[in-house]
Design a protein around this motif. Structure first.
Motif, mmCIF file in Angstrom:
data_model
loop_
_atom_site.group_PDB
_atom_site.id
_atom_site.type_symbol
_atom_site.label_atom_id
_atom_site.label_comp_id
_atom_site.label_asym_id
_atom_site.label_seq_id
_atom_site.Cartn_x
_atom_site.Cartn_y
_atom_site.Cartn_z
ATOM 1 N N PRO A 189 2.886 -9.438 -1.285
ATOM 2 C CA PRO A 189 2.493 -8.474 -0.243
ATOM 3 C C PRO A 189 2.645 -9.002 1.182
ATOM 4 C CG PRO A 189 0.809 -8.677 -1.951
ATOM 5 C CD PRO A 189 1.750 -9.820 -2.120
ATOM 6 N N TYR A 190 2.923 -10.295 1.331
ATOM 7 C CA TYR A 190 2.915 -10.912 2.660
ATOM 8 C C TYR A 190 4.218 -11.621 3.019
ATOM 9 C CZ TYR A 190 -1.970 -10.278 1.455
ATOM 10 O OH TYR A 190 -3.159 -9.731 1.030
ATOM 11 N N ARG A 224 -2.155 -12.594 10.525
ATOM 12 C CA ARG A 224 -1.846 -11.211 10.169
ATOM 13 C C ARG A 224 -0.395 -10.856 10.519
ATOM 14 N NH1 ARG A 224 -6.828 -8.534 9.304
ATOM 15 N NH2 ARG A 224 -6.031 -6.483 9.917
ATOM 16 N N LEU A 225 0.491 -11.799 10.198
ATOM 17 C CA LEU A 225 1.920 -11.614 10.390
ATOM 18 C C LEU A 225 2.620 -11.604 9.033
ATOM 19 C CD1 LEU A 225 2.659 -14.127 13.301
ATOM 20 C CD2 LEU A 225 2.928 -11.642 13.437
ATOM 21 N N ILE A 226 3.570 -10.708 8.859
ATOM 22 C CA ILE A 226 4.425 -10.764 7.680
ATOM 23 C C ILE A 226 5.425 -11.899 7.884
ATOM 24 C CG2 ILE A 226 6.164 -9.538 6.337
ATOM 25 C CD1 ILE A 226 3.186 -8.633 5.968
ATOM 26 N N CYS A 227 5.592 -12.686 6.841
ATOM 27 C CA CYS A 227 6.379 -13.915 6.908
ATOM 28 C C CYS A 227 7.724 -13.698 6.215
ATOM 29 C CB CYS A 227 5.590 -15.027 6.207
ATOM 30 S SG CYS A 227 6.065 -16.680 6.645
ATOM 31 N N VAL A 228 8.815 -13.774 6.976
ATOM 32 C CA VAL A 228 10.162 -13.753 6.412
ATOM 33 C C VAL A 228 10.630 -15.209 6.361
ATOM 34 C CG1 VAL A 228 12.509 -12.892 6.633
ATOM 35 C CG2 VAL A 228 10.599 -11.485 7.427
ATOM 36 N N VAL A 274 -1.332 -4.009 4.817
ATOM 37 C CA VAL A 274 -1.893 -4.899 3.791
ATOM 38 C C VAL A 274 -2.950 -5.832 4.365
ATOM 39 C CG1 VAL A 274 0.112 -4.843 2.286
ATOM 40 C CG2 VAL A 274 0.008 -6.549 4.106
ATOM 41 N N PHE A 275 -2.999 -5.954 5.680
ATOM 42 C CA PHE A 275 -4.006 -6.830 6.278
ATOM 43 C C PHE A 275 -5.349 -6.142 6.469
ATOM 44 C CE2 PHE A 275 -0.092 -9.012 7.825
ATOM 45 C CZ PHE A 275 -0.302 -10.197 7.153
ATOM 46 N N ASN A 294 0.814 -1.208 0.000
ATOM 47 C CA ASN A 294 0.000 0.000 0.000
ATOM 48 C C ASN A 294 0.853 1.265 0.000
ATOM 49 O OD1 ASN A 294 -2.386 -1.488 0.101
ATOM 50 N ND2 ASN A 294 -2.372 -1.566 2.342
ATOM 51 N N GLY A 295 2.171 1.105 0.012
ATOM 52 C CA GLY A 295 3.062 2.255 0.023
ATOM 53 C C GLY A 295 3.324 2.817 1.398
ATOM 54 N N ASN A 296 2.923 2.077 2.456
ATOM 55 C CA ASN A 296 3.130 2.533 3.827
ATOM 56 C C ASN A 296 4.411 1.928 4.409
ATOM 57 O OD1 ASN A 296 0.638 4.011 3.985
ATOM 58 N ND2 ASN A 296 -0.419 2.054 4.173
#
Length: 441
Positions: A146-147, A105-109, A325-326, A42-44
């Motif tokens: 995005p995730y 709702r976690l970003i996955c590395v 993004v969530f 989203n550009g944030n």
């Protein structure tokens, strides 16, 4: 400096800046680097605030990701294996991990751990082998930009042969881009991740410029090398001053090679607005058990390190912000079907059982109307767990289990069927649960 030399120097600076800020070769589809910072789709701005989880060694601990989220994290770095040193995590497992991260709702590395200490650690994989692995599981990563952030390989060089880091890392990034990966790529430093030789620091601009997407995030691991605030501030500040993106991909409160200054790491990361991921949730061995954040994967039993990282000053609870993004994200699978006449049923059976373990199978059948996706849920009554699954993305929260179709087996004609399976553990009793099936569009 003579005028001619000054003009040459200015031209060189202009060239470097143009390389760092050039437009990416591919359209942005997810996370990206913008003005030296990580931003989401989203550009944030997004600042990693999370922990590492040793999934490849503890695949049965499927509830860990939900527990990490419950304590306030916005991201999790997940240990995977490419098969050189440990059991390879296949595409189905990678899909399940991503689905669990998105569900919570976690970003996955995602990182390949087999590269750790290459050149010094016997059996360690090369970065080239790590790229082979990512290409092999690419189907699980497609559309997840995005995730998901893709960390090519953990600590890819030890203290021998580390001078090869620059070329090997640039080549790995180039291969991934050529294979069609548009994800933000995270790259670890050499010297067991701690870059005491400044190899990554001094060559980061060159590596960044080698990425045609200009979408590379550098990762430093801070243990005994970073035992003073001055060292931490100098290293991280070098990147931010140069407009290069940096995160602390691992760090602890103590280590066998010295005592890192965790307070300075947390404070400096917060001051500079850069991400951090503490090591690690639970299950450490080899003399560094003190790096566990919780005892025995129990989120209600925080260790002093876990208490400090999650609840202390500049810690996760106080500073983490969920990725934008969530907002409105429907989760890993398609949403509920608005057609009230569509339906499905599911039948659960134990396909095989042995001491402490079993194999389960679930058959999904569409009703009188064709469906485009399904979700099966059940609750274990006897403490069973799911350790791995195939043909479905399976997640667990306590005793409750949710299985969602994969992209290739969600569409069923009226009366059509498909099956998915899994392996699990039991403690002597293995009651067959009642299952529910819901249609997803």
């Amino acid at each position: 400096m003579r005028p001619r030399l000054a003009l040459i120097a200015a031209a060189v600076c202009t060239l470097v800046l143009s390389l760092l800020t050039a437009a990416p070769a591919h359209a942005d589809t997810g996370f990206r680097i913008q003005d030296g910072r990580l931003v989401d789709a989203n550009g944030n701005d997004f600042i990693l605030r999370g922990v590492n989880h040793a999934h490849t060694w503890y695949p049965q601990e499927t509830g860990a990701i939900a527990d990490i989220k419950a304590l306030g994290a916005n991201s999790v770095r997940v240990v995977l294996s490419s098969g050189q040193r440990w059991t390879r995590n296949d595409a189905a497992d990678v899909s399940a991990v991503i689905a669990e991260c998105r569900e919570n709702r976690l970003i996955c590395v995602l990182e390949v751990h087999d590269t750790t200490g290459y050149g010094e650690q016997a059996g360690a994989a090369t970065l080239d082998q790590a790229v082979d692995y990512w290409i092999g599981v690419q189907d699980a990563l497609a559309g997840q930009e995005p995730y998901v952030i893709l960390n090519i390989g953990n600590e890819p060089f030890g203290n021998t042969g580390y001078a090869a880091w620059t070329d090997a890392t640039a080549e790995a990034i180039t291969r991934l881009r050529g294979a069609g990966f548009d994800h933000t790529i995270m790259v670890d430093a050499p010297n067991w991740g701690q870059d005491w030789t400044f190899t990554m620091r001094d060559n980061a601009a060159e590596v960044f410029a080698a990425d045609p997407d200009r979408n590379t995030l550098f990762s430093i691991h801070m243990y005994g090398v970073f035992d003073t605030a001055a060292e931490i501030e100098s290293y991280l500040g070098h990147f931010t001053d140069a407009g290069l993106p940096i995160a602390v991909g691992e760090f602890g409160h103590d280590h066998s090679d010295g005592n890192p200054d965790e307070d300075a790491i947390l404070a400096t990361a917060e001051e500079l607005g850069i991400g951090y991921l503490g090591w690690s949730w639970s299950g450490n061995g080899g003399g560094v058990e003190y790096l566990d954040m919780v005892n025995g994967f129990d989120p209600n039993s925080l260790t002093p390190w876990g208490e400090r990282l999650f609840n202390g000053e500049n810690g996760i609870a106080a500073t983490a912000e969920e990725a934008s993004v969530f907002d409105g994200d429907p989760g890993p699978g398609p949403g509920p079907d608005p057609d009230p006449e569509a339906g499905c049923t599911a039948e659960y059976r134990v396909a095989g059982q042995w001491s402490g373990g079993f194999q389960g199978e679930v058959r999904v059948t569409a009703g009188d109307t064709a469906i485009r996706g399904w979700e099966v849920t059940w609750t274990f009554a006897d403490g069973q767990t799911v350790t791995n699954a195939w043909n479905a993305a399976v997640t667990r929260s306590g005793a409750d289990v949710t299985a969602v179709n994969q992209s290739y087996n969600g569409t069923l004609s009226a009366g059509g069927t498909t099956t998915f399976g899994f392996q699990g553990t039991h403690n002597g009793r293995n009651t067959v649960p009642e299952v529910d099936c819901a249609v997803r569009s």
